[in-house]
Design an enzyme around this catalytic site. Structure first.
Site, PDB file in Angstrom:
ATOM      1  N   CYS A  49       0.822  -1.212   0.000  1.00 38.76           N
ATOM      2  CA  CYS A  49       0.000   0.000   0.000  1.00 38.76           C
ATOM      3  C   CYS A  49       0.858   1.265   0.000  1.00 38.76           C
ATOM      4  O   CYS A  49       0.382   2.337  -0.307  1.00 38.76           O
ATOM      5  CB  CYS A  49      -0.987  -0.010   1.155  1.00 38.76           C
ATOM      6  N   ARG A  51       4.014   1.394  -1.643  1.00 46.08           N
ATOM      7  CA  ARG A  51       4.978   1.484  -2.739  1.00 46.08           C
ATOM      8  C   ARG A  51       4.630   0.517  -3.877  1.00 46.08           C
ATOM      9  O   ARG A  51       4.016  -0.533  -3.650  1.00 46.08           O
ATOM     10  CB  ARG A  51       6.393   1.195  -2.247  1.00 46.08           C
ATOM     11  N   HIS A  98      18.786   0.456  -2.210  1.00 45.79           N
ATOM     12  CA  HIS A  98      17.372   0.764  -2.038  1.00 45.79           C
ATOM     13  C   HIS A  98      16.587  -0.485  -1.609  1.00 45.79           C
ATOM     14  O   HIS A  98      15.837  -0.445  -0.646  1.00 45.79           O
ATOM     15  CB  HIS A  98      16.810   1.337  -3.335  1.00 45.79           C
ATOM     16  N   GLU A 113       8.707  -1.002  10.879  1.00 42.54           N
ATOM     17  CA  GLU A 113       7.466  -1.793  10.918  1.00 42.54           C
ATOM     18  C   GLU A 113       7.748  -3.199  10.371  1.00 42.54           C
ATOM     19  O   GLU A 113       8.586  -3.372   9.474  1.00 42.54           O
ATOM     20  CB  GLU A 113       6.347  -1.080  10.162  1.00 42.54           C
ATOM     21  N   PRO A 114       7.089  -4.206  10.919  1.00 40.89           N
ATOM     22  CA  PRO A 114       7.481  -5.576  10.612  1.00 40.89           C
ATOM     23  C   PRO A 114       6.907  -6.170   9.326  1.00 40.89           C
ATOM     24  O   PRO A 114       7.428  -7.159   8.831  1.00 40.89           O
ATOM     25  CB  PRO A 114       6.964  -6.353  11.820  1.00 40.89           C
ATOM     26  N   ALA A 189     -17.453   3.659  27.378  1.00 39.66           N
ATOM     27  CA  ALA A 189     -17.521   2.588  26.388  1.00 39.66           C
ATOM     28  C   ALA A 189     -17.236   3.102  24.986  1.00 39.66           C
ATOM     29  O   ALA A 189     -17.803   2.649  24.013  1.00 39.66           O
ATOM     30  CB  ALA A 189     -18.889   1.912  26.460  1.00 39.66           C
ATOM     31  N   GLY A 190     -16.322   4.065  24.886  1.00 37.44           N
ATOM     32  CA  GLY A 190     -15.998   4.636  23.574  1.00 37.44           C
ATOM     33  C   GLY A 190     -15.097   3.725  22.761  1.00 37.44           C
ATOM     34  O   GLY A 190     -14.631   2.686  23.242  1.00 37.44           O
TER      35      GLY A 190
END
Lengths: 420, 262
Positions: A49, A51, A98, A113-114, A189-190
């Site tokens: 999402c 690249r 790259h 991020e994994p 309860a939001g």
């Protein structure tokens, strides 16, 4: 032979462009099968999402880049003018670096991020299944995956939580060690409270109380979380059984006062408590944080932790960049050694062919010779060829490990006209 | 020979301490393993020397108060290795190993030729007394380190600005548990130490309450242990209070030791 990447990512292109160029699993397989210009030997397409990138191993950089752009446009029916300003094109060392940075999540929107490692692997496997990878891309992608794993284990780039709810879980673990067998109380309860509670439950929290001013909402949320709804008035006495409180009511004034917490602490023999106050205006009196064994984080505190963790990841990223650079150079060496051997062989074959040709001519002109004379001529020509080729051979072999191997190959191929 | 070996051990502990601090800053695994290799080597050597001395039935290592400190470093490392094996707290070494080094360094070089103590003093009660008391002190040292780590981590969490310490140190619950377990382990050691000590005093000097160099810190340490145990059991001294009481108690015992020996 060159390695090239053409693509766009979250920093160069807005989502409106990325979404139009993204490949789904089905279109990816099709694209891998159909994009076959003659100059492209190997191909991997990475589409996430954030690249869309095409990695090519090609004999002609400019032509294959142009055909890749043309293919992207045709494949998604988007005019090239709409996305070419967002494209980046990198070749050789820069392209390798790259890819390594992408796999190690150094080029991600959220640093460290994994998911990206799995996505790179999937892209490589898809290309492999389509028969579009060869020796070079196998090495390249295996190395990319390996360096990404090394970076994840040896640097702290994925260590620190960079979202508010994960930061809350991490803090809770620094207080309670494990969240197994802990009790959580959700006030209000939001949606945010629900999200935070879900995170805690996924970490092993066993008992959840939910209290809300309108009890129907509490009951509904309790069903969703397999929790126990309690009457709003009963929450103060449940504090004594609660380790973690998540509060997100819309009350205009604090609903939890130091006196209330002090009483709960007495009842629970000072076992630690963690208050996560994500309500604005705040639900928990800030003075609660001054109580012994009580820790209170409001929404700003959590944001600060996230900020600090981001900075921490950036510091770790410096170390990761160094590792990437090392790996790039090692890959470069591998390529160089790989390139040098056929060049040496080609150069020798070329020289041998000339020698035999010239020897043939000379023998023809000299007429009949005896065995000894033939052997002298044979040795003479061999000696000249070997002595002349000694220096370039050494040059090729020595240049390989120092990273200038590919230049050396180029020079020698050019000098001896080996590509004609 | 003892001279050389002692310096080898001392150097190993010093290097291990420095490596643990380096590990704190750099967080490279190999530093952590190297520090443990050095520590294990020094500890093994110290254990061998101790075993040898026991086997020839002389007690040169505890002939004097100062040399008992050399033995204290051995006890601290023994307790540390047990704790690390059980709890896997990576940060612990940075705190406790330097203390073990200091204990060994302040012991000075032990007497080079083992002095054969008079038969009466060489009584087995003395050996038992000293080893048990030292394990009790070592457990107190471990509690002190857990307490310091607890207070640092607590400050990190309360300040809401978690920094490098926050990531390096383990959770409060784990540190508190370590403190409580060390208390349960150390208290019987120290109690036994006092009992065997007074039995030995009775045999040697004819009185259960003979006043010698080591008894004041020993009794103080015992009282602090008792106080902590009581506080935990009946006053709900969890976490912060227990940590502060441990740190304070350790400093009192240390101070009394120096006041007493100087």
């Amino acid at each position: 032979m060159a390695i090239v990447v053409v693509g766009l990512n979250h920093t160069t292109a807005p989502v409106a462009v990325r979404e139009r160029l993204a490949f789904s699993d089905a279109t990816l397989a099709e694209a891998l099968a159909h994009f076959r210009p003659p100059e492209v030997q190997e191909l991997v397409i990475l589409s996430t999402c954030n690249r869309v990138e095409m990695y090519l191993q090609t004999s002609d950089v400019d032509v294959s880049m142009a055909s890749a752009v043309g293919f992207m446009a045709a494949c998604h029916a988007v005019p090239p003018t709409q996305f070419t300003p967002h494209l980046y094109q990198l070749s050789d060392l820069e392209a390798v670096r790259h890819l390594f940075r992408v796999a190690a999540s150094l080029d991600s929107l959220v640093l460290g991020e994994p998911q990206i490692l799995g996505q790179v692997k999937a892209a490589y496997l898809a290309a492999q299944a389509a028969g579009r990878t060869g020796l070079i891309f196998s090495q390249l992608f295996e190395r990319a995956l390996r360096v990404a794993k090394t970076i994840r284990t040896e640097t702290g780039i994925s260590d620190h939580a960079v979202s508010v709810s994960y930061a809350a879980v991490e803090l809770a673990k620094k207080i309670f060690e494990s969240l197994q067998q802990r009790t959580v109380m959700v006030l209000g309860a939001g949606d945010t409270a629900e999200l935070a509670a879900r995170h805690l439950v996924s970490q092993g929290v066993t008992r959840v109380f939910i209290a809300n001013r309108t009890s129907e909402r509490a009951v509904l949320l309790a069903q969703a979380l397999q929790a126990k709804a309690i009457p709003w008035e009963a929450f103060p006495e449940h504090l004594a059984y609660t380790d973690i409180v998540i509060s997100s009511t819309s009350a205009p004034h604090p609903i939890i006062q130091p006196a209330m917490v002090r009483e709960a602490l007495r009842a629970r023999r000072s076992r630690p408590m963690f208050f996560i106050d994500i309500a604005v205006p705040r639900d928990v009196d800030p003075a609660v944080n001054t109580l012994e064994n009580v820790f209170l984080y409001d929404i700003d505190d959590l944001h600060n932790v996230v900020q600090e963790n981001r900075r921490e990841r950036q510091r770790e990223a410096l170390e990761a960049e160094a590792l990437v650079w090392q790996e790039v150079q090692q890959f470069q060496q591998w390529l160089a050694v790989r390139d040098a051997v056929p060049t040496i062989v080609a150069m020798r074959q070329h020289a041998e062919a000339i020698r035999l040709q010239e020897l043939e001519k000379a023998l023809h002109k000299l007429g009949p010779l005896d065995e000894r004379q033939r052997r002298v001529l044979e040795a003479l020509t061999c000696g000249i060829v070997n002595k002349l080729l000694h220096a370039p051979t050494v040059y090729l072999k020595r240049a390989s490990p120092e990273g200038q191997g590919r230049d050396a190959v180029h020079v020698v191929r050019h000098l001896f006209n080996l590509d004609e | 020979m003892y001279n050389v070996l002692f310096h080898v051990i001392l150097f190993a502990y010093l290097l291990a301490s420095l490596l643990f601090w380096l590990y704190m800053g750099l967080r490279q695994r190999w530093i952590f393993y190297l520090a443990h290799a050095l520590l294990g080597g020094g500890f093994g050597l110290q254990t061998l020397i101790l075993g040898y001395n026991l086997s020839i039935r002389t007690f040169p290592l505890w002939g004097e108060v100062a040399t008992s400190l050399g033995l204290l470093s051995w006890a601290i490392i023994a307790i540390y290795l047990t704790a690390v094996w059980r709890y896997r707290i990576e940060a612990l070494g940075s705190f406790i190993v330097p203390l073990a080094f200091l204990a060994a360094a302040s012991a000075g070089v032990p007497v080079t030729t083992p002095v054969r103590l008079p038969l009466a003093v060489q009584h087995v009660w003395l050996g038992l007394h000293i080893v048990l008391a030292l394990l009790g002190y070592a457990a107190l040292t471990l509690m002190f380190c857990a307490g310091v780590m607890y207070l640092i981590q607590e400050r990190q969490l309360k300040s809401k600005r978690p920094g490098a310490w926050y990531h390096y140190l383990p959770s409060l619950t784990l540190l508190d548990e370590l403190n409580a377990k060390a208390l349960l382990l150390g208290f019987p050691f120290l109690t036994q130490g006092i009992v065997t000590g007074s039995v030995w005093a009775k045999y040697t000097y004819g009185s259960y309450l003979h006043w010698n160099l080591t008894s004041l810190p020993l009794l103080l340490a015992w009282f602090i242990y008792a106080l902590l145990l009581g506080g935990r059991r009946s006053l709900g001294w969890q976490g912060s209070k227990a940590a502060r009481a441990t740190v304070g108690g350790f400093i009192v015992v240390l101070a009394s030791y120096f006041v007493h020996t100087l």
